[in-house]
Write a protein that holds these residues in place. Sequence first.
Motif, PDB file in Angstrom:
ATOM      1  N   GLY A  84     -71.184 -55.441 -26.739  1.00  0.00           N
ATOM      2  CA  GLY A  84     -71.585 -56.832 -27.054  1.00  0.00           C
ATOM      3  C   GLY A  84     -70.574 -57.034 -25.585  1.00  0.00           C
ATOM      4  N   VAL A  85     -69.501 -56.967 -25.017  1.00  0.00           N
ATOM      5  CA  VAL A  85     -68.086 -57.626 -23.853  1.00  0.00           C
ATOM      6  C   VAL A  85     -68.650 -56.955 -22.251  1.00  0.00           C
ATOM      7  CG1 VAL A  85     -66.261 -58.073 -23.597  1.00  0.00           C
ATOM      8  CG2 VAL A  85     -66.845 -57.473 -25.539  1.00  0.00           C
ATOM      9  N   LYS A  86     -69.141 -58.489 -22.079  1.00  0.00           N
ATOM     10  CA  LYS A  86     -69.465 -57.932 -20.640  1.00  0.00           C
ATOM     11  C   LYS A  86     -68.525 -57.497 -19.864  1.00  0.00           C
ATOM     12  CE  LYS A  86     -74.212 -60.226 -20.027  1.00  0.00           C
ATOM     13  NZ  LYS A  86     -74.779 -62.059 -19.785  1.00  0.00           N
ATOM     14  N   ASN A  87     -68.553 -57.011 -18.284  1.00  0.00           N
ATOM     15  CA  ASN A  87     -68.037 -56.118 -17.781  1.00  0.00           C
ATOM     16  C   ASN A  87     -67.254 -57.121 -17.464  1.00  0.00           C
ATOM     17  OD1 ASN A  87     -66.347 -53.650 -17.094  1.00  0.00           O
ATOM     18  ND2 ASN A  87     -68.910 -52.509 -15.814  1.00  0.00           N
ATOM     19  N   VAL A  88     -68.122 -57.316 -16.760  1.00  0.00           N
ATOM     20  CA  VAL A  88     -67.844 -58.838 -15.769  1.00  0.00           C
ATOM     21  C   VAL A  88     -67.085 -59.526 -16.429  1.00  0.00           C
ATOM     22  CG1 VAL A  88     -70.040 -60.376 -16.078  1.00  0.00           C
ATOM     23  CG2 VAL A  88     -68.528 -60.562 -13.834  1.00  0.00           C
ATOM     24  N   PHE A 121     -73.906 -53.069 -13.508  1.00  0.00           N
ATOM     25  CA  PHE A 121     -72.815 -53.064 -13.943  1.00  0.00           C
ATOM     26  C   PHE A 121     -71.940 -54.124 -14.624  1.00  0.00           C
ATOM     27  CE2 PHE A 121     -73.130 -49.075 -11.732  1.00  0.00           C
ATOM     28  CZ  PHE A 121     -71.893 -47.823 -13.024  1.00  0.00           C
ATOM     29  N   LEU A 122     -72.275 -55.311 -14.057  1.00  0.00           N
ATOM     30  CA  LEU A 122     -71.412 -56.632 -13.961  1.00  0.00           C
ATOM     31  C   LEU A 122     -72.247 -56.971 -16.039  1.00  0.00           C
ATOM     32  CD1 LEU A 122     -71.082 -57.931 -10.959  1.00  0.00           C
ATOM     33  CD2 LEU A 122     -69.000 -56.879 -12.586  1.00  0.00           C
ATOM     34  N   GLN A 123     -73.274 -56.810 -15.768  1.00  0.00           N
ATOM     35  CA  GLN A 123     -74.276 -57.333 -16.723  1.00  0.00           C
ATOM     36  C   GLN A 123     -73.881 -56.145 -18.222  1.00  0.00           C
ATOM     37  OE1 GLN A 123     -74.545 -60.415 -17.024  1.00  0.00           O
ATOM     38  NE2 GLN A 123     -74.166 -60.455 -14.924  1.00  0.00           N
TER      39      GLN A 123
END
Lengths: 480, 250
Positions: B92-96, B137-139
Motif C-alpha cells: 500500500g505504500v508507493k515507492n515514490v 516502479f514509482l507507483q
Amino acid sequence: MASEEMEQLVRREYTQGFVTDIESDTAPPGLNEDTIAFISKKKEEPQWMLDWRLEAFEQWKKMSEPDWSHLDYPPIDYQAISYFSAPKKPEDRPQSLDEVDPKLLETYEKLGIPLHERAALAGVAVDAVFDSVSVTTTFKDKLAEAGVIFCSISEAIREHPELVKQYLGTVVSRGDNFFAALNSAVFTDGSFVYVPEGVECPMELSTYFRINAANTGQFERTLIICDKQAQVSYLEGCTAPQRDENQLHAAVVELVALDDAYIKYSTVQNWYPGDEDGKGGIYNFVTKRGDCRGDRSKISWTQVETGSAITWKYPSCLLRGDDSVGEFYSVAVTNGRQQADTGTKMIHIGKNTKSTIVSKGIAAGKSDQAYRGLVKILPRAENARNFTQCDSLLIGDQCGAHTFPYQEISNSKSMVEHEATTSKIGEDQLFYCQSRGINEEDAVNMIVNGFCKDVFQELPMEFAVEAEALLSVTLEGSVG
Amino acid sequence: MLEIKDLHASIDGTEILKGINLTINPGEVHAIMGPNGAGKSTLSAVLAGNEGYEVTQGTITFEGEDLLEMAVEDRARAGLLMGFQYPVEIPGVKNVYLLKAALNAQREARGEGEIPAPEFMKLVREKLAYMKMDNSFLQRAVNEGFSGGEKKRNEILQMLVLQPKLALLDEIDSGLDIDAMKVVSQGVNSLRSEDRSILMVTHYQRLLNHIEPDVVHILMDGRVVKSGDKTLATEVEDRGYDWLTEGSVA
C-alpha cells in the motif's frame, strides 16, 4: 397481567398531560411519555409522529440492552439522561480557547482546522465568525433546481410528511434493537435527503460544514431516499475531534435505494475518545442500514472510525432487488483505552446480488477491537456473491483485535469468500523506513496508511486527505 | 569517514563479533568477505542500527560522531545508508512516496526545505532510467511483488536519489542474474567519488569483478583475519578460507 397494568398506568399518566413545563428549554432527566411528548411538541410535530414515537417507546420498554458485543462499560442509567436540551447558554460555556483542554487545541492545529472554526468545535461561546449563510443559500438553490430535498429530519416531518411516513422505520424498524427503539422514541435531529427519479445529485452532500456538524444531536436520525436511477453521495461527520456533553449517542441511519439507484455514504467519525484513562469519552451506539429495494440498486458504506470511547456499529445492506450490490469499506482505529465492536451485515435476498466487505482494523495502546460481520444468503438468492477481506494490524503488545465472521448460506448456487489476517506492525518494515532517515512516527503512519489504502481510495477526495492526517494524529505516541 | 575499533557484538547472549578493527577513508571502496557465520551480516546490522544486536564493547565513529549513540534514522540522515540483502515489502505504500519521504527527512536534517515536486520527479526519473527501471516502479508498493533483481535495483535507486556519504551494501549481489548484476554494479560504480565511501559485504568474488574494491578484508569467526588489495579476493576464490587460519593464534 402485571405488565399490562403497568402500561395502563403509564398511559394514564400520559393522558394527564404534560408535567414538564413546556416553557423550559430542557427536559429534566428521565424517560417517559411526557418526555417524548415534550420533544415532539418542541419540534412542532404532527400527532402521527408523536404516536409513532410512543409506539417505539412501548417497544423499547420491553427490550433489554444487548450484551453480546465485545465491549466493557459500566451500566447506563437511561433515567439519568436528559433527552432534550437546548444548546448551552453562552455564559455556561468556556469563554475563550484558554479554558479549553490544550491537548484538543494541539490536535486542531495538527489537523489544520481553520482558526475561526476551532473555538466553535471546542464549544466556546462565540458568535459564528464566518458567514455561512450565503454559502448555504447558494447550495440550497442549486439542490432545489435539481429537485433534491435536503433538510433536517424535523423540517421533513413538517414539510414532506408523505415521504417521511412512507419510508421512516421501513429499513430499521422501531423494534429492531434496543438502541434503535430508543432513538425512534426520542430522536431530535438529523438529516433528510430525497433524490427524485433520474436525478444525479449535483454535489456531494455533507452535514454542511464542520462547524454545523459540531452541534449534531445525541439521537440523530437520518433518512436518505434515492428514487429510480437517482444517485447521491453523502458525507457524514468530520475529522476534527468533537466534544459533546452527552456521553451516549445512539443514531439511526436509513438508506433506501430504488431501481438502479446508487447511494454512497461516507463517514469520518472522531468523537472525543476520553482522556488517557478513557474518562469522559463518547459511547457511540449506531444502527445504520441500507435497503437496496430496487433491482440493480447499489449502496456503498465507507467509514473511518477513529473516535469515541466505545463504538458499536454495523452498517449493513439488505440486498432485496435482483442484481443489487452492497459494499462496506471500513477503517477502524483504536488507541488508548478505546473499544470498538464494528462490522457489517450483508443480507442477500435477491438473485445475482453481490457484496464486498473490506475491513481494516488498527489497534494501538491498550485498546481493543472486534470485527463482527454477517453474510447471509437466503434461499431465493441464486448466484449471490460475497467477498470479505478483514485485516487487523496491532501496534504494541497491549492491544487486542478479534474477528467474528458469521455466514449463513441457504443457497447452494452462491459463492462466499473470506480472507482474514492479523499482523503486528512489522519491526522489519519500521526498521527499513527508519534506515532511510524516516522517523519512527512517520514510518508508522506510512505503513498504516498503506495498510488502509484499499479503503481510503473509496473515500471522496477531500475526505481521503483528511483521513490520512487524522490517522496520524490518532496514532500519535502509540510507538516508542 | 568510518572507524571501527575493537567492536564486540552479540545476539541473544552469543558473541558474534569478537573485536573488529576497520578504517574507511573518504573515496575508498572496501569489501568484506568471509565464510558463512563469520559475522558479515551482524556487522552490517550493527552499522545500520538493528536493535536485535547488542554491542558489548568497542566504538564506531562515523564522520567524527559516535555512531552507536545515534538512532537508526539519524544514521541515515547523517549519510550512512544501508542496501539490504532482503528488502522488506510494504503493502500500500508507493515507492515514490517512500523515496520522497526519505529524501525530505534528510533535507530537513540538513536544514533544507522540502524538495519541490517537479525537481523531485526530474531527479527520480533520471535515476530510474539509469537503473533501467520503468516509471511504473514509482507507483508500485515498496518491494511488493518485486523479483529479486528488481528489489536490488530498487535499493540502488534509493542510493542514487539519497546520495549517501557511506553506502553499505549487504550481499547486494545475491540472487542477481548476470544482466541485473551489470545494472546494479553500474549503479554502484556511479556512486564512486572522492568524498563518498562504499562498504560491500559479499560471499562471492564475482561481485568484485564488477565493482573493484580498494581494500578487501577477510572476516572469520568475528574478526578481520587479513586485509589486502583486490588480489586477496582472487586468492580466496582460488584457495578457500582455511589457509588464513592455519597456524594463526586464536
